[in-house]
Design a protein around this motif. Structure first.
Motif, PDB file in Angstrom:
ATOM      1  N   GLU A  65      -5.589  -6.159   7.602  1.00 31.11           N
ATOM      2  CA  GLU A  65      -4.831  -6.289   6.546  1.00 31.11           C
ATOM      3  C   GLU A  65      -5.075  -5.416   5.433  1.00 31.11           C
ATOM      4  N   PRO A  66      -6.171  -4.756   5.172  1.00 32.86           N
ATOM      5  CA  PRO A  66      -6.128  -3.621   4.238  1.00 32.86           C
ATOM      6  C   PRO A  66      -5.574  -2.624   4.402  1.00 32.86           C
ATOM      7  N   LEU A  67      -5.429  -2.167   5.757  1.00 27.40           N
ATOM      8  CA  LEU A  67      -4.455  -0.937   6.262  1.00 27.40           C
ATOM      9  C   LEU A  67      -2.973  -1.293   6.081  1.00 27.40           C
ATOM     10  N   GLY A  68      -2.718  -2.499   6.270  1.00 24.53           N
ATOM     11  CA  GLY A  68      -1.068  -2.929   5.936  1.00 24.53           C
ATOM     12  C   GLY A  68      -0.835  -2.908   4.653  1.00 24.53           C
ATOM     13  N   CYS A  69      -1.871  -3.252   3.650  1.00 21.36           N
ATOM     14  CA  CYS A  69      -1.498  -3.139   2.235  1.00 21.36           C
ATOM     15  C   CYS A  69      -1.410  -1.808   1.701  1.00 21.36           C
ATOM     16  N   ARG A  70      -2.286  -1.034   2.388  1.00 16.49           N
ATOM     17  CA  ARG A  70      -2.362   0.507   1.948  1.00 16.49           C
ATOM     18  C   ARG A  70      -0.923   0.917   2.169  1.00 16.49           C
ATOM     19  N   ALA A  71      -0.247   0.662   3.475  1.00 20.61           N
ATOM     20  CA  ALA A  71       0.934   1.237   4.194  1.00 20.61           C
ATOM     21  C   ALA A  71       2.249   0.619   3.124  1.00 20.61           C
ATOM     22  N   VAL A  72       1.957  -0.493   2.722  1.00 25.62           N
ATOM     23  CA  VAL A  72       3.224  -1.024   1.652  1.00 25.62           C
ATOM     24  C   VAL A  72       3.045  -0.327   0.569  1.00 25.62           C
ATOM     25  N   TYR A  73       1.939   0.149  -0.156  1.00 23.24           N
ATOM     26  CA  TYR A  73       1.861   1.030  -1.056  1.00 23.24           C
ATOM     27  C   TYR A  73       2.667   2.412  -0.936  1.00 23.24           C
ATOM     28  N   GLU A  74       2.202   2.843   0.298  1.00 20.32           N
ATOM     29  CA  GLU A  74       2.702   4.166   0.485  1.00 20.32           C
ATOM     30  C   GLU A  74       4.213   4.108   0.492  1.00 20.32           C
ATOM     31  N   THR A  75       4.646   3.118   1.249  1.00 21.23           N
ATOM     32  CA  THR A  75       6.096   2.985   1.473  1.00 21.23           C
ATOM     33  C   THR A  75       6.957   2.657   0.256  1.00 21.23           C
ATOM     34  N   LEU A  76       6.375   1.843  -0.861  1.00 17.33           N
ATOM     35  CA  LEU A  76       7.189   1.703  -1.869  1.00 17.33           C
ATOM     36  C   LEU A  76       6.551   2.295  -3.248  1.00 17.33           C
ATOM     37  N   LYS A  77       5.834   3.148  -3.341  1.00 14.94           N
ATOM     38  CA  LYS A  77       5.150   3.497  -4.491  1.00 14.94           C
ATOM     39  C   LYS A  77       6.334   4.500  -5.362  1.00 14.94           C
ATOM     40  N   ASP A  78       7.006   5.163  -4.623  1.00 11.14           N
ATOM     41  CA  ASP A  78       8.384   6.041  -5.409  1.00 11.14           C
ATOM     42  C   ASP A  78       9.298   4.950  -5.896  1.00 11.14           C
ATOM     43  N   TYR A  79       9.012   3.556  -5.640  1.00 11.79           N
ATOM     44  CA  TYR A  79      10.154   2.769  -6.270  1.00 11.79           C
ATOM     45  C   TYR A  79       9.359   1.933  -7.292  1.00 11.79           C
ATOM     46  N   MET A  80       8.040   1.880  -7.477  1.00 12.36           N
ATOM     47  CA  MET A  80       7.375   1.117  -8.545  1.00 12.36           C
ATOM     48  C   MET A  80       7.129   2.001  -9.627  1.00 12.36           C
ATOM     49  N   SER A  81       6.986   1.444 -10.704  1.00 16.60           N
ATOM     50  CA  SER A  81       6.739   1.469 -12.011  1.00 16.60           C
ATOM     51  C   SER A  81       5.478   2.252 -12.338  1.00 16.60           C
ATOM     52  N   ASP A  82       4.964   3.074 -12.987  1.00 18.94           N
ATOM     53  CA  ASP A  82       3.733   3.587 -13.415  1.00 18.94           C
ATOM     54  C   ASP A  82       2.431   2.460 -13.149  1.00 18.94           C
ATOM     55  N   ASP A 145       5.581   1.236   9.147  1.00 23.31           N
ATOM     56  CA  ASP A 145       5.075   1.558  10.727  1.00 23.31           C
ATOM     57  C   ASP A 145       4.450   3.037  10.768  1.00 23.31           C
ATOM     58  N   GLN A 146       5.271   4.049  10.155  1.00 20.50           N
ATOM     59  CA  GLN A 146       4.780   5.397  10.311  1.00 20.50           C
ATOM     60  C   GLN A 146       3.058   5.360   9.434  1.00 20.50           C
ATOM     61  N   HIS A 147       3.374   4.768   8.379  1.00 21.39           N
ATOM     62  CA  HIS A 147       2.060   5.070   7.289  1.00 21.39           C
ATOM     63  C   HIS A 147       0.948   3.995   8.185  1.00 21.39           C
ATOM     64  N   MET A 148       1.220   2.845   8.882  1.00 16.59           N
ATOM     65  CA  MET A 148       0.135   2.070   9.485  1.00 16.59           C
ATOM     66  C   MET A 148      -0.187   3.181  10.644  1.00 16.59           C
ATOM     67  N   SER A 149       0.764   3.799  11.569  1.00 18.49           N
ATOM     68  CA  SER A 149       0.358   4.410  12.692  1.00 18.49           C
ATOM     69  C   SER A 149      -0.887   5.723  12.378  1.00 18.49           C
ATOM     70  N   GLU A 150      -0.876   6.114  11.194  1.00 20.47           N
ATOM     71  CA  GLU A 150      -1.608   7.078  10.490  1.00 20.47           C
ATOM     72  C   GLU A 150      -2.939   6.884  10.175  1.00 20.47           C
ATOM     73  N   ARG A 151      -3.129   5.427  10.294  1.00 24.14           N
ATOM     74  CA  ARG A 151      -4.410   4.948  10.222  1.00 24.14           C
ATOM     75  C   ARG A 151      -4.811   3.893  10.913  1.00 24.14           C
ATOM     76  N   MET A 152      -4.372   3.480  12.345  1.00 24.23           N
ATOM     77  CA  MET A 152      -4.473   2.834  13.088  1.00 24.23           C
ATOM     78  C   MET A 152      -6.002   2.848  13.673  1.00 24.23           C
ATOM     79  N   HIS A 153      -6.322   4.224  13.505  1.00 24.28           N
ATOM     80  CA  HIS A 153      -7.616   4.615  14.333  1.00 24.28           C
ATOM     81  C   HIS A 153      -8.961   4.122  13.477  1.00 24.28           C
TER      82      HIS A 153
END
Length: 309
Positions: A65-82, A145-153
């Motif tokens: 779950e923590p990795l999934g949340c971080r992947a959400v952030y990495e995926t959407l950060k450019d669409y988020m407000s400061d 999925d791409q961001h998750m793959s980077e952290r699966m290990h």
């Protein structure tokens, strides 16, 4: 331990590890690296009413779950407000709990839609004049999925997961399977670090993209199919471990005996309302599992079910 059947064992937190230690002492490594137990370590399961154990994966066996949340952030950060980015960072890159709990146990397209709806609401609340067009669900999941793959290990096992799986496999000799809302490609990456401690003991791993799973959780399809994969035609003879509400509902709909292990962030009232009211037992974590207590409750439920038919 919180159980809605009122049972408890004061020494349950040490039961699994003690049994594993006993088994290990009696085990001999065979040529292929698997364990071969001497007769003194074996248990006769002929009279055991439990024919199989089925596990959810994410949040139940693996703490992804923590990795999934971080992947959400990495995926959407450019669409988020400061401010939204700062809030994510302040929470150590985890989603706000009111959002996260809505997504637990759901198949990718369903939880992605919830997250994207949240992102759209955030943009509207911030009244961003130049808001970027959010990705589609497919685009979001591809990048996620791409961001998750980077952290699966880095994925860790949930507390007590390794011990419980090995206890059930070695000591109780019960067929085990995983029934997960993750796709098969994702599971292949997640399992690499846990092949020897968890996955080697699984007779089947059923993913949400299995052709036999027509509907995702909370529909019962995945648990009915997983039970069949370990030669249990009647799912009511299976125990299921689940951490999500939709997963609990799926397992109950399949007729299984359900042990819920909710995220610790659920309040006591939420645990009672969402889990204890639906599951047969509720544990704080997997180390609280006690075989004798579960068998007793399992048998009692079967007798009640038989009587009411």
């Amino acid at each position: 331990m919180s159980m809605n059947n009122g049972g408890s064992n004061s020494q349950s937190t040490t039961t699994i590890s003690r049994s594993i230690s006993t088994a290990a002492a009696a085990a001999d490594d065979d040529d292929d690296g698997n364990f071969s137990f001497s007769s003194s370590a074996r248990r006769n399961n002929d009279d055991c009413p439990i024919q199989g154990v089925l596990f959810d994966l994410d949040g139940t066996l693996l703490d992804s779950e923590p990795l999934g949340c971080r992947a959400v952030y990495e995926t959407l950060k450019d669409y988020m407000s400061d401010q939204a980015r700062k809030d994510f960072q302040r929470r150590d890159y985890t989603m706000e709990w009111s959002l996260k709990q809505q997504t637990l146990g759901l198949p990718g397209p369903q939880w992605a839609a919830i997250v994207l709806d949240w992102a759209q609401q955030q943009q509207q609340q911030e009244q961003q004049q130049q808001s970027l067009l959010l990705p589609t669900i497919d685009e979001f999941l591809t990048t996620w999925d791409q961001h998750m793959s980077e952290r699966m290990h880095t994925i860790q096992a949930c507390k007590g997961a390794n011990e419980l799986v090995q206890y059930l496999a070695h000591i109780r000799k019960i067929p085990l399977a995983i029934a997960t809302s993750s796709h098969s490609k994702s599971v292949q990456l997640k399992r690499r670090r846990h092949e020897e401690t968890i996955f080697r003991y699984m007779s089947a791993v059923v993913t949400t993209d299995d052709p036999a799973v027509q509907r995702g959780k909370p529909a019962p399809d995945i648990y009915i199919h997983a039970a069949k994969q370990i030669s249990v035609n009647d799912p009511s003879y299976c125990i299921v471990f689940e951490d999500g509400v939709s997963g609990v509902q799926a397992a109950k709909a399949a007729g299984c005996f359900v042990i819920a292990v909710p995220d610790s962030r659920f309040t006591q009232q939420e645990r009672q309302t969402l889990f204890a009211s639906q599951a047969d037992m509720v544990l704080s974590d997997l180390t609280e599992f006690d075989w004798d207590t579960v068998v007793q409750a399992f048998v009692a439920k079967k007798k009640t079910t038989t009587t009411t038919k």
